[in-house]
Design an enzyme around this catalytic site. Structure first.
Site, PDB file in Angstrom:
ATOM      1  N   SER A  47      -5.719  -1.855   5.697  1.00  0.00           N
ATOM      2  CA  SER A  47      -5.351  -0.909   5.019  1.00  0.00           C
ATOM      3  C   SER A  47      -6.146  -0.301   3.875  1.00  0.00           C
ATOM      4  O   SER A  47      -6.026   0.749   3.051  1.00  0.00           O
ATOM      5  CB  SER A  47      -4.063  -1.601   4.342  1.00  0.00           C
ATOM      6  OG  SER A  47      -4.449  -2.761   3.321  1.00  0.00           O
TER       7      SER A  47
ATOM      8  N   CYS B 261      -4.252  -7.974  -2.938  1.00  0.00           N
ATOM      9  CA  CYS B 261      -4.737  -9.012  -1.946  1.00  0.00           C
ATOM     10  C   CYS B 261      -4.440  -8.550  -0.637  1.00  0.00           C
ATOM     11  O   CYS B 261      -3.533  -8.051  -0.213  1.00  0.00           O
ATOM     12  CB  CYS B 261      -4.365 -10.461  -2.364  1.00  0.00           C
ATOM     13  SG  CYS B 261      -5.193 -11.126  -3.469  1.00  0.00           S
ATOM     14  N   PRO B 262      -5.414  -8.735   0.461  1.00  0.00           N
ATOM     15  CA  PRO B 262      -6.651  -9.312   0.195  1.00  0.00           C
ATOM     16  C   PRO B 262      -7.972  -8.541  -0.268  1.00  0.00           C
ATOM     17  O   PRO B 262      -8.948  -9.040  -0.449  1.00  0.00           O
ATOM     18  CB  PRO B 262      -6.931 -10.039   1.778  1.00  0.00           C
ATOM     19  CG  PRO B 262      -6.437  -8.744   2.599  1.00  0.00           C
ATOM     20  CD  PRO B 262      -5.250  -8.481   1.755  1.00  0.00           C
ATOM     21  N   GLY B 263      -7.582  -7.323  -0.554  1.00  0.00           N
ATOM     22  CA  GLY B 263      -8.701  -6.467  -1.088  1.00  0.00           C
ATOM     23  C   GLY B 263      -9.154  -5.282  -0.351  1.00  0.00           C
ATOM     24  O   GLY B 263     -10.010  -4.710  -0.681  1.00  0.00           O
ATOM     25  N   GLY B 264      -8.405  -4.755   0.635  1.00  0.00           N
ATOM     26  CA  GLY B 264      -8.582  -3.427   1.299  1.00  0.00           C
ATOM     27  C   GLY B 264      -8.979  -2.348   0.669  1.00  0.00           C
ATOM     28  O   GLY B 264      -9.720  -1.592   0.786  1.00  0.00           O
TER      29      GLY B 264
ATOM     30  N   ASP C 155      -3.094  -9.776  -8.241  1.00  0.00           N
ATOM     31  CA  ASP C 155      -2.067 -10.414  -7.450  1.00  0.00           C
ATOM     32  C   ASP C 155      -2.337 -11.964  -7.295  1.00  0.00           C
ATOM     33  O   ASP C 155      -3.352 -12.358  -7.905  1.00  0.00           O
ATOM     34  CB  ASP C 155      -2.825  -9.779  -6.046  1.00  0.00           C
ATOM     35  CG  ASP C 155      -1.734  -9.834  -4.706  1.00  0.00           C
ATOM     36  OD1 ASP C 155      -1.216 -10.955  -4.685  1.00  0.00           O
ATOM     37  OD2 ASP C 155      -1.532  -8.941  -3.951  1.00  0.00           O
TER      38      ASP C 155
ATOM     39  N   ASP D  18       1.698 -10.779 -12.723  1.00  0.00           N
ATOM     40  CA  ASP D  18       2.718 -10.198 -12.038  1.00  0.00           C
ATOM     41  C   ASP D  18       2.229  -8.804 -12.381  1.00  0.00           C
ATOM     42  O   ASP D  18       1.788  -8.053 -13.590  1.00  0.00           O
ATOM     43  CB  ASP D  18       3.914 -10.448 -12.743  1.00  0.00           C
ATOM     44  CG  ASP D  18       5.012  -9.381 -12.245  1.00  0.00           C
ATOM     45  OD1 ASP D  18       4.873  -8.418 -11.402  1.00  0.00           O
ATOM     46  OD2 ASP D  18       6.374  -9.678 -12.614  1.00  0.00           O
TER      47      ASP D  18
ATOM     48  N   ASP E  41      -0.295  -0.994  -4.335  1.00  0.00           N
ATOM     49  CA  ASP E  41       0.145  -1.138  -2.943  1.00  0.00           C
ATOM     50  C   ASP E  41       1.067  -2.326  -2.894  1.00  0.00           C
ATOM     51  O   ASP E  41       1.284  -2.903  -1.933  1.00  0.00           O
ATOM     52  CB  ASP E  41      -1.291  -1.261  -2.041  1.00  0.00           C
ATOM     53  CG  ASP E  41      -0.873  -1.367  -0.468  1.00  0.00           C
ATOM     54  OD1 ASP E  41       0.176  -0.452  -0.311  1.00  0.00           O
ATOM     55  OD2 ASP E  41      -1.367  -1.834   0.384  1.00  0.00           O
TER      56      ASP E  41
ATOM     57  N   LYS F 216       6.995   2.682  -0.394  1.00  0.00           N
ATOM     58  CA  LYS F 216       7.580   2.077   0.693  1.00  0.00           C
ATOM     59  C   LYS F 216       9.159   2.384   1.022  1.00  0.00           C
ATOM     60  O   LYS F 216       9.950   2.225   0.038  1.00  0.00           O
ATOM     61  CB  LYS F 216       7.544   0.597   0.888  1.00  0.00           C
ATOM     62  CG  LYS F 216       6.423   0.009   0.091  1.00  0.00           C
ATOM     63  CD  LYS F 216       5.140  -0.132   1.030  1.00  0.00           C
ATOM     64  CE  LYS F 216       3.928  -0.714   0.329  1.00  0.00           C
ATOM     65  NZ  LYS F 216       2.677  -0.756   1.123  1.00  0.00           N
TER      66      LYS F 216
END
Ligand SMILES: C[S@@+](CC[C@H](N)C(=O)[O-])C[C@H]1O[C@@H](n2cnc3c(N)ncnc32)[C@H](O)[C@@H]1O
Length: 370
Positions: free
Chosen positions: A188, A221-224, A240, A260, A278, A307
């Protein structure tokens, strides 16, 4: 030529059609869309002959959410003769446009389209030669002139038309080709990179994606996405509960906050420049959170994903964007709002909001101007 062709992500034809009908109507251009599920494009047929040309001139392409490309086309060419496909195609465009700067022989972004692309590549060379000889195309590529599109929807079957280089997507098939960086922690990462290409003009990158800037990544996370910010030498607060890629933590540019994202307040609220988000959540909640950040002055620019639900996706996005706009205006904040379904987006769209200045004294921009 009385039709406008719009390329879109397969599965989003209805949204693309609803959008073009609404936007054309606002310009008093009337017509009807031809929609086929999962075909990757929409044809909007105008009732008045000159209206297709007016639409692609007057409707800013950047303001369309679901369209990847926008061009005027003529009637569908069917059953092209196998021994000479070039003559009917050139005949279609002759008289409509001359001295164009580029030719793109394209197909929809579907599995069938991928098959057609092999043939498109082969046809490009003889087609370009003939168009140059006939004055349809300039002898050298010129990115300031109109683009000729030949859009194959099936074997021997294509639309022929043109777009304007100051109001179209500069990319072949409307798709930027980005290479996945091997050391990025998730695919991502390409979403945020594409968003930068689409929303921030290249000559403003140095100023608006500058090294040393502070940024917050909500749902990191994971950090893209954090990877993209770190690559541009920014200092990032990554929010996150999950696990961040160690390679990013090792850069010393990332602080991981296990909190949060809806309750988090940035540590450097007055100097933070970017927020990106995201988080997988209801679009309305994300839209309101981002409006809060902009109103609080916790960022100058925001990029976030909405989304989309399965139904009424166009209505949902429009509603979210209108509400962000309304809330920013109520708070005296001038902002530029853009939204696009990017190539790397799936069931989602990406939104960019840039705060320009605040009319209410006491807000952060006011203080900065004094
Ligand atoms: C689609 S993933 C993000 C991927 C990330 N942008 C990347 O490029 O690697 C969504 C993330 O949002 C996080 N998330 C969801 N709700 C959250 C919340 N309320 N606060 C913080 N993070 C949240 C999830 O833990 C998940 O890691």
């Amino acid at each position: 030529m009385n039709k406008v062709a719009l390329y879109c992500r397969p599965g989003f034809e209805k949204e693309c059609a609803a959008e073009i009908v609404e936007r054309a109507t606002r310009l008093e251009i009337y017509g009807f869309p031809r929609v086929k599920d999962n075909c990757g494009y929409v044809i909007f047929e105008c009732y008045q002959h000159d209206d297709a040309e007016r639409l692609i001139r007057e409707l800013p392409f950047n303001s369309l959410i679901f369209a990847r490309q926008m061009l005027v086309v003529g009637d569908l060419l069917k059953d092209l003769p196998v021994d000479d496909r070039v003559t009917p195609i050139v005949g279609m465009i002759q008289g409509a446009i001359e001295k164009a700067g580029e030719l793109r022989v394209e197909a929809p972004d579907t599995n069938e389209g991928k098959e057609l692309l092999k043939f498109c590549r082969k046809l490009t060379v003889p087609l370009r030669q003939r168009m140059r000889a006939d004055g349809v195309l300039l002898n050298r590529e010129n990115h300031h002139r109109p683009v000729v599109h030949v859009f194959f929807i099936a074997s021997g079957c294509c639309y022929v038309g043109y777009s304007y280089s100051n109001n179209n997507s500069p990319f072949f098939m409307g798709i930027p080709r980005l290479r996945f960086p091997a050391d990025a922690p998730s695919r991502s990462t390409l979403k945020l990179e594409e968003a930068f290409h689409v929303f921030i003009p290249a000559d403003e990158w140095e100023e608006r994606l500058a090294s040393g800037m502070r940024a917050v990544d909500l749902g990191a996370c994971p950090g893209g996405w954090t990877y993209q910010l770190v690559q541009r030498s920014m200092m990032v607060e990554a929010v996150d509960n999950g696990t961040m890629a160690q390679s990013l933590m090792d850069t010393g540019q990332v602080t991981h906050r296990r909190e949060d994202g809806f309750r988090f307040t940035p540590t450097h609220a007055t100097t933070n420049y970017w927020v990106v988000c995201d988080m997988v959540e209801k679009p309305w909640r994300i839209a309101m959170l981002m409006a809060d950040w902009l109103i609080n002055g916790w960022c100058r620019e925001a990029i976030f994903n909405l989304k989309l639900p399965m139904k009424k996706r166009y209505e949902e996005v429009s509603h979210c964007l209108e509400e962000i706009d309304k809330r920013l205006k109520e708070n005296g904040i001038n902002a530029q709002i853009q939204a696009k379904q990017l190539y790397h987006d799936r069931e989602e769209v990406t939104v960019h909001v840039r705060r320009i200045w605040s009319a209410i004294p006491g807000r952060r921009d006011e203080r900065e101007r004094r």
